[in-house]
Design an enzyme around this catalytic site. Structure first.
Site, PDB file in Angstrom:
ATOM      1  N   HIS A 210       1.267 -15.313 -21.612  1.00 10.43           N
ATOM      2  CA  HIS A 210       0.266 -16.153 -22.265  1.00 10.43           C
ATOM      3  C   HIS A 210       0.769 -16.608 -23.632  1.00 10.43           C
ATOM      4  O   HIS A 210       0.648 -17.774 -24.001  1.00 10.43           O
ATOM      5  CB  HIS A 210      -1.054 -15.384 -22.394  1.00 10.43           C
ATOM      6  CG  HIS A 210      -2.178 -16.218 -22.898  1.00 10.43           C
ATOM      7  ND1 HIS A 210      -2.865 -15.926 -24.042  1.00 10.43           N
ATOM      8  CD2 HIS A 210      -2.717 -17.364 -22.428  1.00 10.43           C
ATOM      9  CE1 HIS A 210      -3.788 -16.862 -24.240  1.00 10.43           C
ATOM     10  NE2 HIS A 210      -3.727 -17.734 -23.277  1.00 10.43           N
ATOM     11  N   HIS A 214       1.723 -20.715 -24.635  1.00 11.02           N
ATOM     12  CA  HIS A 214       1.183 -21.465 -25.776  1.00 11.02           C
ATOM     13  C   HIS A 214       2.273 -21.883 -26.766  1.00 11.02           C
ATOM     14  O   HIS A 214       2.077 -22.807 -27.548  1.00 11.02           O
ATOM     15  CB  HIS A 214       0.087 -20.652 -26.472  1.00 11.02           C
ATOM     16  CG  HIS A 214      -1.224 -20.746 -25.740  1.00 11.02           C
ATOM     17  ND1 HIS A 214      -2.038 -21.849 -25.822  1.00 11.02           N
ATOM     18  CD2 HIS A 214      -1.839 -19.894 -24.892  1.00 11.02           C
ATOM     19  CE1 HIS A 214      -3.111 -21.671 -25.061  1.00 11.02           C
ATOM     20  NE2 HIS A 214      -3.007 -20.495 -24.482  1.00 11.02           N
ATOM     21  N   HIS A 240      -4.748 -21.556 -16.813  1.00 12.76           N
ATOM     22  CA  HIS A 240      -5.856 -20.656 -17.147  1.00 12.76           C
ATOM     23  C   HIS A 240      -6.786 -20.441 -15.950  1.00 12.76           C
ATOM     24  O   HIS A 240      -7.341 -19.359 -15.777  1.00 12.76           O
ATOM     25  CB  HIS A 240      -6.607 -21.187 -18.377  1.00 12.76           C
ATOM     26  CG  HIS A 240      -5.805 -21.048 -19.649  1.00 12.76           C
ATOM     27  ND1 HIS A 240      -4.931 -22.015 -20.087  1.00 12.76           N
ATOM     28  CD2 HIS A 240      -5.729 -20.043 -20.563  1.00 12.76           C
ATOM     29  CE1 HIS A 240      -4.350 -21.609 -21.207  1.00 12.76           C
ATOM     30  NE2 HIS A 240      -4.811 -20.423 -21.528  1.00 12.76           N
ATOM     31  N   GLU A 352      -9.372 -28.373 -24.525  1.00 10.00           N
ATOM     32  CA  GLU A 352      -8.601 -27.300 -25.179  1.00 10.00           C
ATOM     33  C   GLU A 352      -8.911 -27.141 -26.654  1.00 10.00           C
ATOM     34  O   GLU A 352      -9.155 -25.972 -27.047  1.00 10.00           O
ATOM     35  CB  GLU A 352      -7.096 -27.544 -24.977  1.00 10.00           C
ATOM     36  CG  GLU A 352      -6.287 -26.371 -25.504  1.00 10.00           C
ATOM     37  CD  GLU A 352      -4.792 -26.585 -25.401  1.00 10.00           C
ATOM     38  OE1 GLU A 352      -4.341 -27.626 -24.933  1.00 10.00           O
ATOM     39  OE2 GLU A 352      -4.072 -25.667 -25.828  1.00 10.00           O
ATOM     40  N   HIS A 367     -12.664 -25.304 -26.814  1.00 12.13           N
ATOM     41  CA  HIS A 367     -12.004 -24.062 -26.401  1.00 12.13           C
ATOM     42  C   HIS A 367     -11.425 -23.272 -27.584  1.00 12.13           C
ATOM     43  O   HIS A 367     -11.645 -22.071 -27.709  1.00 12.13           O
ATOM     44  CB  HIS A 367     -10.915 -24.378 -25.366  1.00 12.13           C
ATOM     45  CG  HIS A 367      -9.846 -23.344 -25.304  1.00 12.13           C
ATOM     46  ND1 HIS A 367      -8.684 -23.434 -26.034  1.00 12.13           N
ATOM     47  CD2 HIS A 367      -9.780 -22.165 -24.654  1.00 12.13           C
ATOM     48  CE1 HIS A 367      -7.947 -22.356 -25.800  1.00 12.13           C
ATOM     49  NE2 HIS A 367      -8.588 -21.578 -24.960  1.00 12.13           N
ATOM     50  N   HIS A 371     -12.584 -19.519 -29.093  1.00 12.43           N
ATOM     51  CA  HIS A 371     -11.752 -18.328 -29.364  1.00 12.43           C
ATOM     52  C   HIS A 371     -12.091 -17.764 -30.739  1.00 12.43           C
ATOM     53  O   HIS A 371     -12.226 -16.556 -30.918  1.00 12.43           O
ATOM     54  CB  HIS A 371     -10.273 -18.714 -29.337  1.00 12.43           C
ATOM     55  CG  HIS A 371      -9.626 -18.535 -27.992  1.00 12.43           C
ATOM     56  ND1 HIS A 371      -8.992 -17.384 -27.614  1.00 12.43           N
ATOM     57  CD2 HIS A 371      -9.523 -19.375 -26.939  1.00 12.43           C
ATOM     58  CE1 HIS A 371      -8.514 -17.513 -26.387  1.00 12.43           C
ATOM     59  NE2 HIS A 371      -8.831 -18.722 -25.954  1.00 12.43           N
ATOM     60  N   HIS A 407     -12.895 -18.054 -20.481  1.00 10.65           N
ATOM     61  CA  HIS A 407     -12.114 -19.009 -19.692  1.00 10.65           C
ATOM     62  C   HIS A 407     -12.799 -19.356 -18.372  1.00 10.65           C
ATOM     63  O   HIS A 407     -12.561 -20.443 -17.820  1.00 10.65           O
ATOM     64  CB  HIS A 407     -10.662 -18.556 -19.530  1.00 10.65           C
ATOM     65  CG  HIS A 407      -9.818 -19.083 -20.667  1.00 10.65           C
ATOM     66  ND1 HIS A 407      -9.336 -20.369 -20.678  1.00 10.65           N
ATOM     67  CD2 HIS A 407      -9.457 -18.536 -21.845  1.00 10.65           C
ATOM     68  CE1 HIS A 407      -8.691 -20.586 -21.819  1.00 10.65           C
ATOM     69  NE2 HIS A 407      -8.749 -19.479 -22.550  1.00 10.65           N
TER      70      HIS A 407
HETATM   71 CU1  CUO Z   1      -4.640 -19.556 -23.454  1.00 10.36          CU
HETATM   72 CU2  CUO Z   1      -7.786 -19.735 -24.380  1.00 10.36          CU
HETATM   73  O1  CUO Z   1      -6.015 -20.689 -24.148  1.00 10.36           O
HETATM   74  O2  CUO Z   1      -6.188 -18.716 -24.393  1.00 10.36           O
END
Ligand code: CUO
Length: 684
Positions: A210, A214, A240, A352, A367, A371, A407
Site C-alpha cells: 500500500h 501511493h 482499493h 481520491e 477520500h 483519512h 474504503h
Molecule cells: Cu490507499 Cu485510502 O488510499 O488509502
C-alpha cells in the site's frame, strides 16, 4: 562522477546526521563543512575520524554547489509527522521533489540531497527522494530499500524496537545476534473480534504494498506527468476495491460478515484500534482510537487542515448526483461525460482526490480528507497536541479496521457508477471458436485443494535502527503462507488460425457469511484477481500450465522478506509495488472453505494495448500497479468481466459462463502450524 548507488545510502539511518557511516561495510560521505548543521559543524571531521578508526570501506566525495531554496519543505519540523494525505504536506514534498528532479546530474542531486537530509523532516525526505529517483531517467533503475527497512517503527511493536536496540548494543558480533520476535496478536486480545484479522491488517508485505502503490501514484507533484499516469484514477478504484474484496474473503474465513461501509459519518466508529507503535521521528506513540469514537470537524491550523463533516456530506452528494446524471462539471463549468470507458477514471481522480480532479471546488477532497478526519478523531482541534493516528499514513493505514470500512464506503460510490453501465452481454464476453474445456489447480499432489499455514520469516531491520552499533539485527515475523500451486487449463481453438488469448483468473468465496450460495451480483464484488496472462493458441486443443508464483498480481516472496545483501541485485523500484505473494490466497478454514475459481480466455486482439518497448525487465505485478512508463496492459475495464452488474438471466456464476469461461470449486484448508524458515533460535 558520483556513483548513483551512493544515493541509496542516504535513506539509511534516517535520523542520524548524514556524516555518520552508512551501508553494511561503512561508507562515509565527505560532506562540505558548509553543509553540516550548526550543532555538528565543528565536530563533524572528528566524528568521522573516530568512525573511520574502526575501519570503513569507502569515502564518497560530496561536491559543494549552490543550494536551491529549501525553505518550503523545511517548514515541516524534523520531528513532526509527515502525511501525504495532507495537502499542506504534499505541497512541501512537491517543492522538494521539484528540487531533486531539476538537479541536472547525479552529482548535483547527491549534493542537494546530502544538504537537505539533515534539515528536512526524515519521512518527507524519504518520500520526496523516492518519488524523484523513481521518475528521474538517470536513477529510476535503482532498487530502493523498502520503507520497512528504513522505518521499522511503522511496521512493528515498539517493544520489539527496544529489544532490537538492546541486541545490537550488547552483542557486538553480528553473527551472535538472535532474531527478535514480533509476537503475533500483540495489538488486542481475543475479546476484540476484529483482531481475528491481525495477520492481514498488520502484515508487513500488505502494508508495504500500500505504501509503495501511493509512492508510484502520488496524489500531487510539481510535474503533472508524475501524477498523470495511464488510467491512474481507475487504478485507484480497482486496487482499493481488490483490497476490500480480499479482506472480505479473509473475514469469511474467520466466520465474520463482510465489512460494513462507513456510510453514516455521524455514527460512532465501533472499532477502536491501539497500534502500540512509536514513531521514531516524532518520538511519540501513534495515537490510539477508542471504541465508539465519533468523527468531529477538524480544525488544525498547524496542518492547514480544516474540514467538516458537512463538507464531506456535500461532496459525497455532489458526486452521487454527477453519477446519476452521467456527467461532471469541470472548473470551467463544462460537462464531462462519465462514459463506459473514461467515467471510472475521472471518478477515481475526483473521489481520491488527486491533482487530476477536474473540479476540486465542487467535488472536494473526499477520500483524503476522510483519512485525516479519522486520523485526527482523537484530537480534532489539536487541543492535546497529538499527531495523526495510523490512518494518516499510507504505510500504517491498513492496520486499522476502519480503513476497510472507509474504503468500502468509497468503493460503494464507484460501484454506483458501475451500476449505471449496461451489463456485458454474451457477445461482449464470448470468444468465438475458443472453448475452455477444463481447469484445475494442483498443489502438493492434490487437485483443487489448496493449503494455508503460518510461517516465520526474518527481516534485517538494522538500517532503520539509529544511534546503535552497526551490523545486522533480525526481526522475526509470523505471517500467512500457502503451498505454491499451478493451474492447468485445457483450451480448444476450433478455428484454422492461431489465436491469442488473454487468460483472466479470479477467485471468490462460494457461500456467503450465512452459508447460503451467493448470487453472482454479490459474488462479483468479492472476486479477487489471481492472475492474467497471454497465451498463444494454435488450432486444436492444448494444455496451458501456469504457476502461482508467476501471478500478475504479486511480487515474489523475496521482495518482502529479503536479505539486505541481495539489495544490489534488486534493480527496479517499481518492481517493489505488488501484492505480496504470501497473501495471494485467503486463509482457509480447518474444515476447508469453498471458493469458485473462475477462468476466462478473452480475445487478446481486442484487449491488447500498443506499447512502446519496455526499458526494463519490470513487468511483474501489473494488475494492481500498472507498468512503469507504459500503458495499463489491458484495454478492458479493470476487474472485467465482473466490474459491471450481471446481465439478466445469469444470476449465478454457472449461468454467466460462456464457452470461453469455466469455473471449478476449490477448497482452501488452513493448517494451524507454523513453519520455520530459519534454524536460528529466537531471542528469549
Ligand atoms: Cu490507499 Cu485510502 O488510499 O488509502
Amino acid at each position: 562522477m558520483a556513483d548513483k548507488k551512493n544515493l541509496l545510502l542516504l535513506f539509511e539511518h534516517p535520523t542520524e546526521p548524514v556524516f555518520m557511516d552508512k551501508g553494511g561495510n561503512g561508507t562515509l560521505f565527505d560532506v562540505p563543512t558548509s553543509y553540516v548543521t550548526e550543532r555538528y559543524n565543528k565536530m563533524c571531521k572528528n566524528v568521522q575520524r573516530r568512525v573511520s578508526a574502526s575501519g570503513f570501506e569507502k569515502c564518497v566525495l560530496v561536491k559543494e554547489i549552490e543550494i536551491p531554496d529549501l525553505s518550503c519543505p523545511m517548514r515541516l519540523g524534523r520531528s513532526e509527522q509527515f502525511s501525504h494525505f495532507l495537502k499542506s504536506h504534499r505541497q512541501m514534498a512537491s517543492a522538494l521533489i521539484d528540487v531533486f528532479i531539476k538537479m541536472p546530474t547525479v552529482d548535483e542531486l547527491q549534493s542537494v540531497a546530502v544538504y537537505a537530509r539533515d534539515r528536512v523532516n526524515p519521512v518527507l525526505f524519504n518520500y520526496a527522494l523516492s518519488v524523484a529517483m523513481l521518475h528521474r531517467p538517470d536513477t529510476k533503475d535503482l532498487g530502493l530499500p523498502t520503507f520497512a527497512e528504513i522505518f521499522p517503527d511503522h511496521f512493528i511493536d515498539s517493544q520489539m524496537i527496544r529489544n532490537m536496540r538492546e541486541e545490537s548494543f550488547v552483542v557486538e558480533q553480528t553473527a551472535a545476534r538472535l532474531p527478535v520476535v514480533n509476537s503475533v496478536k500483540y495489538t488486542a486480545s481475543d475479546f476484540d473480534v476484529e483482531h481475528r484479522l491481525w495477520y492481514f491488517r498488520e502484515d508487513m508485505g500488505v502494508n508495504l504494498h500500500h505504501w509503495h502503490w501511493h509512492l508510484v501514484y502520488p496524489i500531487d507533484a510539481p510535474d503533472r506527468s508524475i501524477v498523470d499516469k495511464d488510467r491512474r484514477g481507475e487504478l485507484f478504484y480497482y486496487m482499493h476495491q481488490q483490497i476490500v474484496a480480499r479482506y472480505n474473503a479473509e473475514r469469511l474465513s474467520n466466520h465474520m460478515a463482510r465489512v460494513q461501509p462507513f456510510n453514516n459519518l455521524d455514527e460512532p466508529i465501533a472499532e477502536g484500534y491501539f497500534p502500540k507503535m512509536d514513531s521514531l521521528v516524532a518520538s511519540r506513540a501513534f495515537p490510539p482510537r477508542f471504541d465508539n469514537t465519533r468523527l468531529s470537524d477538524v480544525d488544525r491550523p498547524n496542518n492547514q487542515l480544516r474540514v467538516g463533516i458537512d463538507d464531506m456530506k456535500r461532496w459525497r452528494e455532489r458526486i452521487y448526483e454527477a453519477i446519476h446524471q452521467g456527467y461532471v462539471f469541470d472548473d470551467n463549468n463544462e460537462k464531462i461525460a462519465l462514459d463506459d470507458v473514461k467515467g471510472i477514471d475521472i471518478l477515481g481522480n475526483i473521489i481520491e482526490a488527486s491533482a487530476l480532479t477536474p473540479n476540486s471546488t465542487l467535488y472536494g477532497d473526499l477520500h483524503n480528507k476522510g483519512h485525516m478526519l479519522i486520523a485526527y478523531s482523537h484530537d480534532p482541534i489539536n487541543k492535546h497536541l497529538e499527531y495523526a493516528g495510523v490512518m494518516g499514513d499510507s504505510s500504517t493505514a491498513m492496520r486499522d479496521p476502519i480503513f476497510y470500512k472507509w474504503h468500502a464506503f468509497i468503493d460503494n460510490i464507484f460501484q454506483e457508477h458501475k451500476r449505471q453501465l449496461t451489463p456485458y452481454e454474451k457477445k461482449d464476453l464470448s470468444f468465438p471458436d475458443v472453448r475452455v474445456q477444463s481447469i484445475e489447480v494442483e498443489s502438493q499432489g492434490k487437485i483443487n485443494r489448496l493449503t494455508t499455514f503460518w510461517q516465520e520469516s526474518d527481516v534485517d531491520m538494522s538500517r532503520g535502527l539509529d544511534f546503535v552499533p552497526r551490523g545486522h539485527v533480525l526481526a522475526r515475523f509470523t505471517h500467512l503462507q500457502h503451498h505454491p500451486f499451478s493451474y492447468t487449463i485445457t483450451v480448444e481453438n476450433s478455428s484454422e488460425a492461431t489465436r491469442y488469448g488473454y487468460v483472466r483468473i479470479f477467485m471468490a468465496p462460494k457461500m456467503d457469511d450465512r452459508n447460503n450460495p451467493m448470487p453472482l451480483e454479490e459474488q462479483r464484488l468479492m472476486m479477487v484477481e489471481m492472475d492474467k496472462f497471454v497465451v498463444t493458441m494454435p488450432p486444436g486443443s492444448q494444455t496451458i500450465t501456469r504457476n502461482s508464483t508467476e501471478s500478475s498480481v504479486t511480487i515474489p516472496f523475496e521482495r518482502t522478506f529479503r536479505n539486505l545483501d541481495q539489495l544490489e541485485e534488486l534493480e527496479n523500484f517499481m518492481c517493489g509495488c505488488g501484492w505480496p505473494q504470501h497473501m495471494l490466497i485467503p486463509k482457509g478454514r480447518a474444515e476447508g472453505l469453498s471458493f469458485d475459481l473462475f477462468v476466462m480466455v478473452s480475445n487478446y486482439e481486442d484487449d491488447k494495448v500498443e506499447q512502446k518497448a519496455a526499458d526494463c525487465g519490470c513487468s511483474i505485478a501489473a494488475s494492481y500497479c500498472g507498468l512503469r512508463d507504459r500503458l495499463y496492459p489491458d484495454r478492458k475495464s479493470m476487474g472485467y468481466p465482473f466490474d459491471r452488474s450481471i446481465r439478466r438471466g445469469s444470476e449465478i456464476l454457472d449461468r454467466f459462463l460462456t464457452p470461453n469461461m469455466r469455473a471449478v470449486e476449490v477448497i482452501i484448508t488452513h493448517e494451524s502450524r507454523t513453519e520455520k524458515l530459519s534454524e536460528l533460535p529466537a531471542r528469549s
